[in-house]
Design a protein around this motif. Structure first.
Motif, short mmCIF file in Angstrom:
data_model
loop_
_atom_site.label_atom_id
_atom_site.label_comp_id
_atom_site.label_asym_id
_atom_site.label_seq_id
_atom_site.Cartn_x
_atom_site.Cartn_y
_atom_site.Cartn_z
N GLY A 136 0.82 -1.21 0.00
CA GLY A 136 0.00 0.00 0.00
C GLY A 136 0.85 1.25 0.00
O GLY A 136 0.61 2.17 -0.78
N PHE A 137 1.85 1.27 0.86
CA PHE A 137 2.66 2.47 0.96
C PHE A 137 3.44 2.71 -0.33
O PHE A 137 3.48 3.83 -0.86
CB PHE A 137 3.63 2.36 2.14
N ALA A 138 4.03 1.63 -0.87
CA ALA A 138 4.83 1.78 -2.09
C ALA A 138 3.97 2.33 -3.23
O ALA A 138 4.40 3.19 -3.99
CB ALA A 138 5.46 0.44 -2.48
N ILE A 139 2.75 1.82 -3.35
CA ILE A 139 1.89 2.29 -4.44
C ILE A 139 1.38 3.69 -4.14
O ILE A 139 1.27 4.53 -5.03
CB ILE A 139 0.74 1.29 -4.68
N GLY A 140 1.10 3.95 -2.86
CA GLY A 140 0.59 5.27 -2.49
C GLY A 140 1.58 6.38 -2.77
O GLY A 140 1.20 7.48 -3.15
N VAL A 141 2.88 6.10 -2.60
CA VAL A 141 3.90 7.12 -2.82
C VAL A 141 3.94 7.54 -4.29
O VAL A 141 4.27 8.68 -4.61
CB VAL A 141 5.28 6.58 -2.37
N LEU A 142 3.60 6.61 -5.19
CA LEU A 142 3.65 6.93 -6.61
C LEU A 142 2.48 7.86 -6.94
O LEU A 142 1.33 7.49 -6.75
CB LEU A 142 3.53 5.66 -7.44
N PRO A 143 2.78 9.05 -7.47
CA PRO A 143 1.67 9.95 -7.78
C PRO A 143 0.78 9.31 -8.85
O PRO A 143 1.26 8.81 -9.86
CB PRO A 143 2.38 11.19 -8.35
N GLY A 144 -0.50 9.27 -8.58
CA GLY A 144 -1.43 8.82 -9.61
C GLY A 144 -1.88 7.38 -9.49
O GLY A 144 -2.86 7.00 -10.11
N ALA A 145 -1.19 6.56 -8.70
CA ALA A 145 -1.61 5.16 -8.64
C ALA A 145 -2.76 4.98 -7.64
O ALA A 145 -3.81 4.47 -7.99
CB ALA A 145 -0.44 4.27 -8.29
N GLY A 146 -2.56 5.40 -6.40
CA GLY A 146 -3.68 5.54 -5.49
C GLY A 146 -4.09 4.33 -4.66
O GLY A 146 -3.64 3.21 -4.86
N ALA A 147 -4.99 4.64 -3.71
CA ALA A 147 -5.39 3.66 -2.71
C ALA A 147 -6.20 2.52 -3.30
O ALA A 147 -6.15 1.39 -2.81
CB ALA A 147 -6.21 4.36 -1.62
N PRO A 168 0.73 16.62 -6.19
CA PRO A 168 -0.42 15.86 -5.72
C PRO A 168 -0.43 14.46 -6.33
O PRO A 168 -0.28 14.29 -7.54
CB PRO A 168 -1.61 16.67 -6.23
N GLY A 169 -0.59 13.43 -5.49
CA GLY A 169 -0.58 12.06 -5.98
C GLY A 169 -1.97 11.48 -6.15
O GLY A 169 -2.13 10.40 -6.68
N THR A 172 -1.10 20.20 -20.23
CA THR A 172 -2.35 19.49 -19.98
C THR A 172 -3.04 19.24 -21.31
O THR A 172 -2.67 19.82 -22.32
CB THR A 172 -3.26 20.30 -19.05
N ALA A 173 -4.05 18.42 -21.29
CA ALA A 173 -4.80 17.91 -22.44
C ALA A 173 -4.55 18.51 -23.83
O ALA A 173 -4.09 19.64 -23.99
CB ALA A 173 -6.29 18.01 -22.13
N LEU A 174 -4.88 17.72 -24.80
CA LEU A 174 -4.82 18.11 -26.20
C LEU A 174 -5.79 19.26 -26.44
O LEU A 174 -6.94 19.21 -26.04
CB LEU A 174 -5.25 16.90 -27.05
N GLY A 175 -5.32 20.30 -27.12
CA GLY A 175 -6.19 21.43 -27.43
C GLY A 175 -6.40 22.38 -26.27
O GLY A 175 -7.11 23.37 -26.39
N ALA A 176 -5.78 22.09 -25.11
CA ALA A 176 -5.92 22.97 -23.95
C ALA A 176 -5.04 24.20 -24.14
O ALA A 176 -4.26 24.27 -25.09
CB ALA A 176 -5.53 22.23 -22.68
N GLY A 228 -0.45 19.09 -12.21
CA GLY A 228 0.26 18.28 -11.23
C GLY A 228 1.07 17.18 -11.89
O GLY A 228 2.21 16.91 -11.51
N GLU A 229 0.50 16.56 -12.93
CA GLU A 229 1.22 15.49 -13.62
C GLU A 229 2.41 16.03 -14.40
O GLU A 229 3.47 15.39 -14.47
CB GLU A 229 0.28 14.77 -14.59
#
Lengths: 501, 351
Positions: free
Chosen positions: A262-273, A326-327, B185-189, B215-216
């Motif tokens: 959980g922690f390893a995946i949580g640290v990666l931005p975008g993967a999530g809980a 923000p992750g 961010t996104a295409l066309g943004a 953010g990404e």
């Protein structure tokens, strides 16, 4: 040690009466938000934000962070009681939690869920305390190719979730992937399978699907056998509330695995809980000597995903606090909140405002303890919900689920999606097709597609990008192993059964 | 029986809480003093009389993006300032209706012509969304109420990047056409449009990578996955201050006050300026009285000290209030340029 000193200073801030009060309010609100189907922690935090404007930023963040991790605890309440996960991260908890409730062991499920949440959450915060900056830098090595490999690994671990029949698991998975195709193509900007429906441009959101497949379908199935005044279970005596200590502590392996994953995946931005809890459950099942007991009310099936999703929510604070990245959806809202309070989230946050960062971290220790105590105290009360006659409880579930679904985007189309998937979920139940792989495929599918397309844009169309970068390569190998190992284990098991007989 | 009483309690508690949460999810309404309005000073009372006809019921402000985004922050801050200063006799609620690059929320408001109680936060991206095939309502299908702020765009590289200036970046892009990566961010943004304008002006071809959010882009630039990134200043200021990111150029007429060392593209010889507007519109044929009152209210909002300090300055925006008709004229003025850029980057599907 310097870190400990800073943490103690943070604790002294976090333990002032006003901050303890705010942490308490935050975790209570979070638990309620988490328990209500549909309203996630991101919306919860955004809604509370304006109320915090006048507050001291430290106090405000303590409140909002409380809502965030409180929701992880709360999600399991409705998942166990009524099989309607309040939060996608709690889907896996319902797989074994609800059968436990039906067997009259809801109290056991709650104790394990909150105990595991506490351990996972605390593990996550300890890691956050001591390793945040270096871990955040490590997570930056994950570019689109690494994420794609991770998603592939997620999809191959699905074989471990398939239930009794791998074919049925695949049907569910591919149905989910098909649904994931709906929406805008990120490269050409063309809408796919939207049939002119504006709301489908962003794809089918998995929340209404979860509400339908679990909440609504559960009610439809329950109606079949409903007798007036009947209850789910009547075993709610205090003796049935808490599991035996030995049974509880025998779960330590599930906690360790769940918390680390959980922690390893949580640290990666975008993967999530959500992904964290899926992976933890699948891993637990693969490691188990009794995989056939999963899905029928097996305690490790509750322990692993709950430890994982709480560790993940602590993990998601790592890139937020250390780098200002923000992750998850909720940490994105928190990031906006930081700016409103006049803080500048970024790599300098720890250096410029150590008081703030450390008080926030310290408050998470406090909040986790508060949550664990609160949930355990309230278990006897929660369990009484099961004493509601089904003919009253079922319509209530429908109302709460559909209202919650509407509130996701304030859009009626989501309610229709939930209803349609309620029927599909009912058919799945009749055909014994597992619904969880569909949900995971719907969560991972769009991410997998997007990260693959982005990777190929980065590499000018060359697929070698997935195999020439070390982390991506390792993950790809792990994905392959996740596909093959269960088959080998199964073969070996069947051989030893033959030898034995 | 004791047991059943407990049960009723639990059920009603759950129901009440869910209703409460949903109600607040539909629009946030911080508990603000409501009783004290009559005690307002005399001139205020007269003003109230003049505008007493509108509003007579709560106003719904649709934010067509998710909670936490730039438009959400705009909407919620407007509400905060209005409530703090009692600028309206009726409450105003934020409702998030995300989807289709803002077109779901835009469509919802556009479908109610003449409605005096539905307003919408409106940004450049919502103006261009229908031009790229998302949604059917053009900006002309709305009543402009006021423009409030302008947001800027910066091109950044990582501190370890070999490129020290815009020239070096353009040189690299020239040598390997289509390979130098720019994240946005996104295409066309809006980010995509800035990159397209720069490509046109400098005669180069970048490899634009469309992520989902600022953010990404931030994450991927910090991890050196991409060569450069396009950002709004507030998204990147933390990493600029820490030295992790190096700003190369700002696409604006003059340099930014907070980043005085960053040259404008114009100074460097490329006539590329792009600003993103943030404003508020209503549906077509919105009653004139409502438009007038709302304009006045938003004017006061834009002059509010808290707004200037905590919204404009903290987000590094330019305060740029323009009332209704002028806002409409402004959009008409920038429209041809936007269409040209969208055509150039190949996403124009307009009528």
């Amino acid at each position: 040690m310097e870190t400990l000193q800073l943490l103690l200073q943070g604790l002294s801030t976090a333990l002032t009466p006003i901050n303890v009060l705010m942490a308490t309010i935050g975790v209570i609100l979070g638990a309620i938000i988490g328990a209500l189907p549909g309203i996630g922690s991101a919306t919860g935090v955004a809604v509370l934000l304006p109320i915090t404007y006048g507050m001291n930023p430290i106090t405000a963040v303590i409140l909002l962070a409380g809502v965030y991790y409180g929701a992880m605890y709360g999600g399991s309440i409705s998942a166990i009681l009524i099989n309607a996960p309040g939060d996608p991260a709690a889907v896996m908890t319902s797989l074994d939690g609800h059968p436990l409730a039906q067997q009259g062991r809801a109290g056991h499920a709650f104790t394990v869920a909150s105990g595991s949440s506490f351990i996972g959450g605390t593990f996550g915060i300890i890691m956050l305390t001591f390793l945040a900056p270096s871990l955040a830098r490590w997570a930056l090595n994950f570019g689109p190719p690494e994420y794609f490999a991770l998603m592939v690994m997620g999809l191959t671990t699905l074989t471990g979730l398939a239930g009794d029949s791998p074919i049925k698991g695949l049907i569910s998975t591919f149905f989910g992937l098909m649904l994931a195709m709906v929406g805008l193509d990120i490269v050409s900007g063309v809408g796919r399978y939207t049939y002119g429906v504006l709301e489908l441009l962003d794809g089918i959101d998995f929340l209404p699907v979860v509400m339908g497949l679990f909440g609504v379908a559960e009610v439809l199935a329950g109606m079949e056998s409903m007798a007036y005044g009947e209850m789910i279970t009547s075993k709610v005596g205090l003796r049935n509330m808490f599991p035996k200590a030995r049974e509880f502590f025998s779960l330590w392996k599930a906690w360790i695995r769940g918390a680390i994953i959980g922690f390893a995946i949580g640290v990666l931005p975008g993967a999530g809980a959500t992904m964290a809890s899926f992976m933890a459950y699948a891993t637990e099942k693969n490691f188990s000597r009794t995989p056939q007991r999963f899905g029928k009310g097996h305690l490790p099936g509750v322990a692993a995903p709950e430890a994982a999703n709480n560790a993940a929510s602590a993990g998601a604070m790592v890139p937020l606090l250390a780098l200002g990245i923000p992750g998850s959806a909720t940490t994105a809202v928190l990031l906006g909140a930081f700016m409103m309070y006049g803080l500048r989230p970024g790599p300098l946050l720890f250096a410029q405002r150590p008081d703030f960062a450390w008080a926030a971290i310290a408050s998470m220790y406090v909040g986790n303890i508060l949550l664990a105590i609160m949930i355990i105290v309230f278990i006897p009360l929660f369990v009484r919900v099961l004493l509601t006659p089904k003919n009253i409880l079922m319509p209530l579930i429908i109302v709460i689920t559909l209202v919650g679904t509407f509130s996701i985007r304030n859009n009626l189309i989501d309610v229709w999606i939930a209803l349609i998937f309620g029927v599909i979920g009912y058919l799945f139940k009749k055909l014994k097709i597992p619904a969880a792989p569909l949900v995971l495929a719907l969560v991972l599918g769009p991410l997998a597609e997007k990260t693959m397309r982005l990777s190929l844009m980065l590499s000018q169309g060359s697929f070698s990008i997935f195999f020439t970068r070390p982390i991506a390569l390792v993950l790809m190998i792990a994905a392959f192993a996740a596909l093959v190992i269960p088959i080998i284990i199964q073969l070996r098991a069947s051989r030893s059964v033959k030898n034995g007989s | 029986m004791k047991r059943s009483r407990l049960l009723v309690l639990v059920i009603s508690l759950v129901l009440v809480l869910s209703m409460l949460l949903v109600a607040s999810g539909c629009g946030t309404q911080a508990e603000e003093p409501k009783e004290e309005e009559p005690q307002a000073s005399e001139p205020a009372k007269e003003e109230e009389k003049e505008t007493a006809a509108w509003p007579q019921k709560p106003i719904e402000m649709t934010v067509p993006y998710s909670p936490g985004g730039g438009s959400d922050r705009l909407g919620r801050f407007i509400v905060k300032v209005i409530e703090q200063n009692n600028l309206l006799p009726e409450p105003i609620q934020v409702v998030n209706k995300p989807g289709g690059s803002g077109s779901v929320g835009s469509t919802y408001v556009a479908q109610n012509p003449g409605d005096a109680y539905k307003i919408l936060t409106f940004i450049t991206g919502q103006m261009t969304a229908p031009m790229t095939g998302m949604g059917t309502y053009s900006w002309r299908d709305f009543t402009p109420i006021a423009r409030l702020a302008l947001d800027e765009f910066l091109l950044l590289v990582h501190k370890d990047s070999p490129y020290q200036s815009l020239e070096e970046v353009l040189e690299a892009a020239k040598q390997k056409p289509g390979e130098f990566t720019v994240g946005g961010t996104a295409l066309g943004a809006e980010d995509n449009m800035v990159v397209g304008m720069l490509e046109n002006a400098a005669g180069v071809d970048f490899n634009y990578i469309p992520f989902d959010s600022g953010g990404e882009v931030n994450t991927n630039l910090m991890g050196k996955q991409i060569d450069s990134g396009i950002f709004n200043p507030n998204e990147a200021i933390g990493a600029i201050e820490s030295g992790d990111f190096r700003p190369l150029v700002v696409f604006r007429e003059e340099r930014l006050k907070d980043l005085p060392d960053v040259p404008t593209a114009k100074e460097l010889g490329y006539d590329v300026t792009f600003q993103m507007f943030r404003g508020v519109v209503g549906p077509k044929d919105m009653p004139e009285e409502a438009v007038k009152t709302m304009q006045e209210v938003l004017k006061k909002v834009s002059e509010d000290a808290d707004w200037q300090e905590n919204y404009i300055k903290r987000n590094m925006l330019t305060s740029a209030y323009l009332p209704g008709e002028e806002f409409g004229a402004y959009m008409a003025k920038i429209e041809p340029g936007l269409i040209d850029v969208l055509k150039a980057i190949g996403v124009y599907k307009g009528k």
